[in-house]
Design a protein around this motif. Structure first.
Motif, PDB file in Angstrom:
ATOM      1  N   ILE A   1       0.872  -1.176   0.000  1.00  0.00           N
ATOM      2  CA  ILE A   1       0.000   0.000   0.000  1.00  0.00           C
ATOM      3  C   ILE A   1       0.909   1.226   0.000  1.00  0.00           C
ATOM      4  N   GLY A   2       0.872   1.997  -1.061  1.00  0.00           N
ATOM      5  CA  GLY A   2       1.674   3.222  -1.143  1.00  0.00           C
ATOM      6  C   GLY A   2       0.889   4.396  -0.589  1.00  0.00           C
ATOM      7  N   LEU A   3       1.453   5.027   0.433  1.00  0.00           N
ATOM      8  CA  LEU A   3       0.790   6.152   1.107  1.00  0.00           C
ATOM      9  C   LEU A   3       1.528   7.462   0.851  1.00  0.00           C
ATOM     10  N   SER A   4       0.797   8.566   0.943  1.00  0.00           N
ATOM     11  CA  SER A   4       1.414   9.884   0.842  1.00  0.00           C
ATOM     12  C   SER A   4       2.334  10.089   2.049  1.00  0.00           C
ATOM     13  N   SER A   5       3.193  11.098   1.981  1.00  0.00           N
ATOM     14  CA  SER A   5       4.164  11.321   3.061  1.00  0.00           C
ATOM     15  C   SER A   5       3.498  11.579   4.414  1.00  0.00           C
ATOM     16  N   ASP A   6       2.302  12.139   4.404  1.00  0.00           N
ATOM     17  CA  ASP A   6       1.582  12.349   5.671  1.00  0.00           C
ATOM     18  C   ASP A   6       0.738  11.136   6.063  1.00  0.00           C
ATOM     19  N   GLN A   7       0.814  10.089   5.261  1.00  0.00           N
ATOM     20  CA  GLN A   7       0.118   8.813   5.473  1.00  0.00           C
ATOM     21  C   GLN A   7      -1.406   8.944   5.505  1.00  0.00           C
ATOM     22  N   LYS A   8      -1.931   9.988   4.875  1.00  0.00           N
ATOM     23  CA  LYS A   8      -3.376  10.203   4.865  1.00  0.00           C
ATOM     24  C   LYS A   8      -4.036   9.807   3.559  1.00  0.00           C
ATOM     25  N   GLN A   9      -3.222   9.604   2.508  1.00  0.00           N
ATOM     26  CA  GLN A   9      -3.809   9.280   1.214  1.00  0.00           C
ATOM     27  C   GLN A   9      -3.141   8.052   0.618  1.00  0.00           C
ATOM     28  N   VAL A  10      -3.977   7.170   0.082  1.00  0.00           N
ATOM     29  CA  VAL A  10      -3.481   5.996  -0.631  1.00  0.00           C
ATOM     30  C   VAL A  10      -3.121   6.447  -2.038  1.00  0.00           C
ATOM     31  N   ARG A  11      -1.894   6.160  -2.437  1.00  0.00           N
ATOM     32  CA  ARG A  11      -1.408   6.517  -3.770  1.00  0.00           C
ATOM     33  C   ARG A  11      -1.495   5.334  -4.730  1.00  0.00           C
ATOM     34  N   PHE A  12      -1.250   4.123  -4.193  1.00  0.00           N
ATOM     35  CA  PHE A  12      -1.354   2.937  -5.031  1.00  0.00           C
ATOM     36  C   PHE A  12      -1.540   1.701  -4.160  1.00  0.00           C
ATOM     37  N   ILE A  13      -2.045   0.652  -4.788  1.00  0.00           N
ATOM     38  CA  ILE A  13      -2.118  -0.674  -4.186  1.00  0.00           C
ATOM     39  C   ILE A  13      -1.504  -1.622  -5.204  1.00  0.00           C
ATOM     40  N   GLU A  14      -0.496  -2.357  -4.774  1.00  0.00           N
ATOM     41  CA  GLU A  14       0.228  -3.252  -5.669  1.00  0.00           C
ATOM     42  C   GLU A  14       0.183  -4.679  -5.118  1.00  0.00           C
ATOM     43  N   LEU A  15      -0.185  -5.618  -5.977  1.00  0.00           N
ATOM     44  CA  LEU A  15      -0.261  -7.035  -5.612  1.00  0.00           C
ATOM     45  C   LEU A  15       0.780  -7.804  -6.392  1.00  0.00           C
ATOM     46  N   LYS A  16       1.493  -8.693  -5.697  1.00  0.00           N
ATOM     47  CA  LYS A  16       2.480  -9.555  -6.354  1.00  0.00           C
ATOM     48  C   LYS A  16       2.326 -10.966  -5.810  1.00  0.00           C
ATOM     49  N   GLY A  17       2.419 -11.931  -6.700  1.00  0.00           N
ATOM     50  CA  GLY A  17       2.435 -13.325  -6.291  1.00  0.00           C
ATOM     51  C   GLY A  17       1.070 -13.984  -6.322  1.00  0.00           C
ATOM     52  N   HIS A  18       1.070 -15.228  -5.890  1.00  0.00           N
ATOM     53  CA  HIS A  18      -0.134 -16.048  -5.863  1.00  0.00           C
ATOM     54  C   HIS A  18      -0.303 -16.624  -4.462  1.00  0.00           C
ATOM     55  N   ALA A  19      -1.522 -16.777  -4.018  1.00  0.00           N
ATOM     56  CA  ALA A  19      -1.763 -17.349  -2.689  1.00  0.00           C
ATOM     57  C   ALA A  19      -1.323 -18.812  -2.642  1.00  0.00           C
ATOM     58  N   GLU A  20      -1.629 -19.546  -3.693  1.00  0.00           N
ATOM     59  CA  GLU A  20      -1.309 -20.966  -3.782  1.00  0.00           C
ATOM     60  C   GLU A  20      -1.916 -21.781  -2.636  1.00  0.00           C
ATOM     61  N   MET A  21      -3.097 -21.363  -2.208  1.00  0.00           N
ATOM     62  CA  MET A  21      -3.837 -22.116  -1.198  1.00  0.00           C
ATOM     63  C   MET A  21      -4.492 -23.343  -1.824  1.00  0.00           C
ATOM     64  N   ALA A  22      -4.880 -23.200  -3.087  1.00  0.00           N
ATOM     65  CA  ALA A  22      -5.561 -24.276  -3.815  1.00  0.00           C
ATOM     66  C   ALA A  22      -5.223 -24.142  -5.296  1.00  0.00           C
ATOM     67  N   ASP A  23      -5.708 -25.063  -6.093  1.00  0.00           N
ATOM     68  CA  ASP A  23      -5.489 -25.010  -7.528  1.00  0.00           C
ATOM     69  C   ASP A  23      -6.113 -23.741  -8.113  1.00  0.00           C
ATOM     70  N   PRO A  24      -5.541 -23.244  -9.219  1.00  0.00           N
ATOM     71  CA  PRO A  24      -6.136 -22.073  -9.871  1.00  0.00           C
ATOM     72  C   PRO A  24      -7.622 -22.297 -10.145  1.00  0.00           C
ATOM     73  N   GLY A  25      -8.403 -21.276  -9.849  1.00  0.00           N
ATOM     74  CA  GLY A  25      -9.844 -21.369 -10.038  1.00  0.00           C
ATOM     75  C   GLY A  25     -10.584 -21.837  -8.800  1.00  0.00           C
ATOM     76  N   LEU A  26      -9.845 -22.415  -7.850  1.00  0.00           N
ATOM     77  CA  LEU A  26     -10.451 -22.903  -6.608  1.00  0.00           C
ATOM     78  C   LEU A  26      -9.885 -22.202  -5.373  1.00  0.00           C
ATOM     79  N   ASP A  27      -8.993 -21.266  -5.587  1.00  0.00           N
ATOM     80  CA  ASP A  27      -8.280 -20.604  -4.494  1.00  0.00           C
ATOM     81  C   ASP A  27      -9.123 -19.452  -3.935  1.00  0.00           C
ATOM     82  N   ILE A  28      -9.702 -19.655  -2.755  1.00  0.00           N
ATOM     83  CA  ILE A  28     -10.590 -18.633  -2.180  1.00  0.00           C
ATOM     84  C   ILE A  28      -9.829 -17.392  -1.718  1.00  0.00           C
ATOM     85  N   VAL A  29      -8.579 -17.542  -1.336  1.00  0.00           N
ATOM     86  CA  VAL A  29      -7.798 -16.377  -0.925  1.00  0.00           C
ATOM     87  C   VAL A  29      -7.521 -15.488  -2.140  1.00  0.00           C
TER      88      VAL A  29
END
Length: 114
Positions: free
Chosen positions: A6-34
């Motif tokens: 979560i990228g925040l502004s310098s005063d930590q009051k505003q969200v600048r971006f949300i970045e997701l990387k990777g896979h949960a790998e809890m279950a097979d693709p298509g069945l992964d609830i996470v």
């Protein structure tokens, strides 16, 4: 594991971006609830910003390998509108945090100054 930054502004009051990387790998693709929970929250945020607030966001994805999405939130100098944008972002961060609390071995959330 899905790593969420979560990228925040310098005063930590505003969200600048949300970045997701990777896979949960809890279950097979298509069945992964996470994976489904995280993906649906981010897609919902993008759709809400677009449909409810008419805000164009910048979205980067990895079409070839998957497992990567970055949603960049533009900053607006319109007080009420920026408040609405940030409220939607905070809602999604709360939902992601609750999901992380339920499945800590599959999700890691980190906040950074952007």
């Amino acid at each position: 594991m899905i790593r969420i930054q979560i990228g925040l502004s310098s005063d930590q009051k505003q969200v600048r971006f949300i970045e997701l990387k990777g896979h949960a790998e809890m279950a097979d693709p298509g069945l992964d609830i996470v994976c489904a929970a995280v993906s649906s929250q981010i897609i919902s945020l993008e759709n809400s910003l677009d449909q409810l607030l008419s805000l164009e966001t910048e979205v980067e994805i990895d079409d070839v390998h998957g497992g990567y999405l970055k949603l960049t939130i533009p900053h607006l100098d319109i007080k009420n509108r920026d408040h609405d944008i940030q409220l939607l972002c905070q809602h999604v961060i709360l939902a992601l945090t609750v999901t992380q609390e339920s499945y800590p071995e599959y999700i890691q959330i980190k906040q950074v100054i952007a």
